[in-house]
Design a protein around this motif. Structure first.
Motif, PDB file in Angstrom:
ATOM      1  N   GLN A  79       0.890  -1.113   0.067  1.00  0.00           N
ATOM      2  CA  GLN A  79      -0.156   0.000  -0.103  1.00  0.00           C
ATOM      3  C   GLN A  79       0.757   1.336   0.054  1.00  0.00           C
ATOM      4  OE1 GLN A  79      -2.502  -1.833   3.414  1.00  0.00           O
ATOM      5  NE2 GLN A  79      -4.047  -0.234   2.681  1.00  0.00           N
ATOM      6  N   GLU A  82       2.484   1.557  -3.437  1.00  0.00           N
ATOM      7  CA  GLU A  82       1.696   2.162  -4.439  1.00  0.00           C
ATOM      8  C   GLU A  82       1.456   3.585  -4.171  1.00  0.00           C
ATOM      9  OE1 GLU A  82       0.458   0.753  -7.234  1.00  0.00           O
ATOM     10  OE2 GLU A  82       1.960  -0.955  -6.741  1.00  0.00           O
ATOM     11  N   SER A  95      -3.668   0.745 -12.479  1.00  0.00           N
ATOM     12  CA  SER A  95      -4.552   0.235 -11.531  1.00  0.00           C
ATOM     13  C   SER A  95      -3.941  -1.135 -11.561  1.00  0.00           C
ATOM     14  CB  SER A  95      -6.149   0.256 -11.557  1.00  0.00           C
ATOM     15  OG  SER A  95      -6.677  -0.176 -10.708  1.00  0.00           O
ATOM     16  N   TYR A  97      -5.240  -3.927 -10.658  1.00  0.00           N
ATOM     17  CA  TYR A  97      -6.027  -4.926 -11.298  1.00  0.00           C
ATOM     18  C   TYR A  97      -5.772  -5.344 -12.768  1.00  0.00           C
ATOM     19  CZ  TYR A  97      -9.284  -2.319 -13.779  1.00  0.00           C
ATOM     20  OH  TYR A  97     -10.125  -1.724 -14.866  1.00  0.00           O
ATOM     21  N   MET A 164      -9.002  -6.358  -2.321  1.00  0.00           N
ATOM     22  CA  MET A 164      -8.312  -6.457  -3.514  1.00  0.00           C
ATOM     23  C   MET A 164      -8.501  -8.015  -4.123  1.00  0.00           C
ATOM     24  SD  MET A 164      -6.987  -3.486  -3.251  1.00  0.00           S
ATOM     25  CE  MET A 164      -5.888  -3.538  -4.675  1.00  0.00           C
ATOM     26  N   SER A 214     -11.308   6.121 -12.421  1.00  0.00           N
ATOM     27  CA  SER A 214     -11.427   4.840 -13.009  1.00  0.00           C
ATOM     28  C   SER A 214     -12.563   5.313 -14.307  1.00  0.00           C
ATOM     29  CB  SER A 214     -12.043   3.796 -12.016  1.00  0.00           C
ATOM     30  OG  SER A 214     -10.979   3.303 -11.140  1.00  0.00           O
ATOM     31  N   HIS A 235      -2.656   9.279 -12.722  1.00  0.00           N
ATOM     32  CA  HIS A 235      -3.318   7.925 -13.034  1.00  0.00           C
ATOM     33  C   HIS A 235      -3.541   8.002 -14.695  1.00  0.00           C
ATOM     34  CE1 HIS A 235      -4.066   7.076  -8.819  1.00  0.00           C
ATOM     35  NE2 HIS A 235      -4.472   8.539  -8.487  1.00  0.00           N
ATOM     36  N   CYS A 239      -7.784   3.755 -10.837  1.00  0.00           N
ATOM     37  CA  CYS A 239      -7.233   4.333  -9.838  1.00  0.00           C
ATOM     38  C   CYS A 239      -7.764   3.392  -8.515  1.00  0.00           C
ATOM     39  CB  CYS A 239      -8.239   5.726  -9.497  1.00  0.00           C
ATOM     40  SG  CYS A 239      -7.792   6.746  -8.065  1.00  0.00           S
ATOM     41  N   ASP A 240      -6.671   3.362  -7.749  1.00  0.00           N
ATOM     42  CA  ASP A 240      -6.715   2.665  -6.431  1.00  0.00           C
ATOM     43  C   ASP A 240      -6.593   3.351  -5.134  1.00  0.00           C
ATOM     44  OD1 ASP A 240      -6.755   0.211  -7.949  1.00  0.00           O
ATOM     45  OD2 ASP A 240      -4.396   0.263  -7.962  1.00  0.00           O
ATOM     46  N   GLN A 243      -8.521   2.208  -2.115  1.00  0.00           N
ATOM     47  CA  GLN A 243      -8.169   0.760  -1.605  1.00  0.00           C
ATOM     48  C   GLN A 243      -6.825   0.942  -0.988  1.00  0.00           C
ATOM     49  OE1 GLN A 243     -10.014  -2.507  -4.134  1.00  0.00           O
ATOM     50  NE2 GLN A 243      -9.295  -1.252  -5.717  1.00  0.00           N
ATOM     51  N   THR A 244      -5.928   1.900  -1.555  1.00  0.00           N
ATOM     52  CA  THR A 244      -4.440   1.748  -0.966  1.00  0.00           C
ATOM     53  C   THR A 244      -4.556   2.451   0.402  1.00  0.00           C
ATOM     54  OG1 THR A 244      -3.972   3.622  -2.204  1.00  0.00           O
ATOM     55  CG2 THR A 244      -3.241   1.688  -3.292  1.00  0.00           C
ATOM     56  N   ASN A 249      -7.004  -3.377   4.044  1.00  0.00           N
ATOM     57  CA  ASN A 249      -6.219  -3.854   2.821  1.00  0.00           C
ATOM     58  C   ASN A 249      -4.895  -4.294   3.419  1.00  0.00           C
ATOM     59  OD1 ASN A 249      -7.671  -4.308   0.458  1.00  0.00           O
ATOM     60  ND2 ASN A 249      -7.799  -2.243   0.037  1.00  0.00           N
TER      61      ASN A 249
END
Length: 354
Positions: A79, A82, A95, A97, A164, A214, A235, A239-240, A243-244, A249
């Protein structure tokens, strides 16, 4: 069934009923506000999205599944790593994923294998598999079946796996006992809301896709609204951020599948390098991955915005390189690319005037 699922790379499966009627008012309100933007497919099927037995007639139960996608060997401090990428304006951030193989194919393919194994046990049955590939309320089904709860960013969160992971569903024509839902554990935390660069999370669980990075970099066609471009930073695909920053997480688990290993050309690359890709190079480097779906034009559009944002912060030497990259496409055949290049170059001019 759970053992088979784990053998196929899924970390958990659950079962949901087909009655999602209590979710219909929220869906209709979200659509009425226009929060889906240009994602017209969100409204094309009406309430079938919340009615599995109408979407696939004969559906009696829904088997839900989650598949982790953090690449194998991901470091525990991923995290922080990132988020550090966001502090390097010259790097293009993709991103997490999207750095490996296209998940639609991976998840659906492995759900099909799971169905074949179930068929060997119970005999032939009717089914259809999904993974972000049809009008299905995936988050709702996942939360109702115990795969997690809906976080304030609207994604599904698990105490054991964070957020994730990909979701998948199997609509089946026989009855299964629904698994128990889990309670929410976000508490008073608002980290995801506070960190969103564009303010896309309007309230807990309510996201205006039109402001989401995103959406802007993947779903949005044509021009990106000018007022949002400076907020997008570096980006360039997805976009994470929400989540980061999420505390849960820290429990996210790496996948065991090589499919989601990072492809080196997409990670840690400088914007000027990525902007130099011609269309054949773009198609080759993104082959088999989800990025290819946006096409070369939107790829260049997104990078042009990031270059403009980098240009505002650049010193004289950096500005010269960034401007040269942008000028190389100032006469691009695409009007969309030309527009975003012109905007990006103007960011350097505005900075020099300050």
């Amino acid at each position: 069934m759970r053992a088979w699922a784990r053998g196929l790379g899924f970390s958990q499966i659950g079962v949901a009923s087909v009655d999602l009627s209590s979710a219909e008012p929220g869906l209709l309100q979200w659509l009425a506000h226009g929060y889906h933007g240009e994602m017209h497919y969100m409204e094309q099927h009406g309430l079938k999205r919340a009615r599995p037995s109408e979407l696939v007639p004969g559906t009696v139960s829904v088997i839900t599944a989650r598949m982790p996608y953090l690449p194998r060997g991901t470091a525990p401090d991923w995290q922080e790593r990132e988020r550090a990428r966001l502090d390097n304006p010259s790097e293009g951030v993709v991103s997490l994923y999207a750095r490996g193989r296209d998940y639609h194919k991976v998840v659906r393919g492995r759900l099909q294998k799971l169905c074949k194994q179930i068929e060997e046990l119970v005999g032939p049955f009717g089914y259809r598999v999904f993974s972000d590939s049809a009008p299905v309320l995936e988050g709702e089904l996942a939360s109702r079946s115990g795969l997690g709860w809906r976080g304030k960013h609207s994604l599904v969160l698990s105490r054991e796996a964070g957020s994730m992971f990909f979701l998948g569903e199997i609509f089946v024509d026989f009855a299964l006992d629904p698994s128990d839902a889990v309670s929410a554990h976000c508490g008073n935390c608002s980290a995801c809301i506070d960190v969103c660069p564009t303010g896309a999370i309007l309230a807990p669980g309510i996201v205006d896709a039109r402001r989401c990075i995103s959406y802007l970099t993947i779903e949005k066609h044509g021009s990106i609204p000018e007022e949002l471009r400076p907020l997008m930073g570096n980006h360039i695909y997805g976009c994470d951020d929400c989540q980061t920053i999420c505390p849960w997480n820290k429990f996210a688990q790496p996948t065991e599948l090589p499919d989601f290993d990072e492809r080196e050309p997409l990670v840690g690359r400088r914007l000027v390098e990525l902007f130099a890709w011609d269309e054949p190079t773009f198609l080759k480097r993104t082959e088999g991955g989800p990025i290819r779906r946006i096409g070369h034009e939107r790829w260049l559009r997104n990078i042009a915005v990031a270059l403009g944002n980098a240009l505002r912060q650049a010193d004289a030497t950096q500005a010269e390189e960034l401007s040269a990259a942008l000028l190389s496409r100032a006469d691009d055949e695409s009007a969309v690319v030309r527009e975003h290049v012109a905007w990006a170059l103007a960011q350097g001019e505005a900075e020099s005037e300050i």
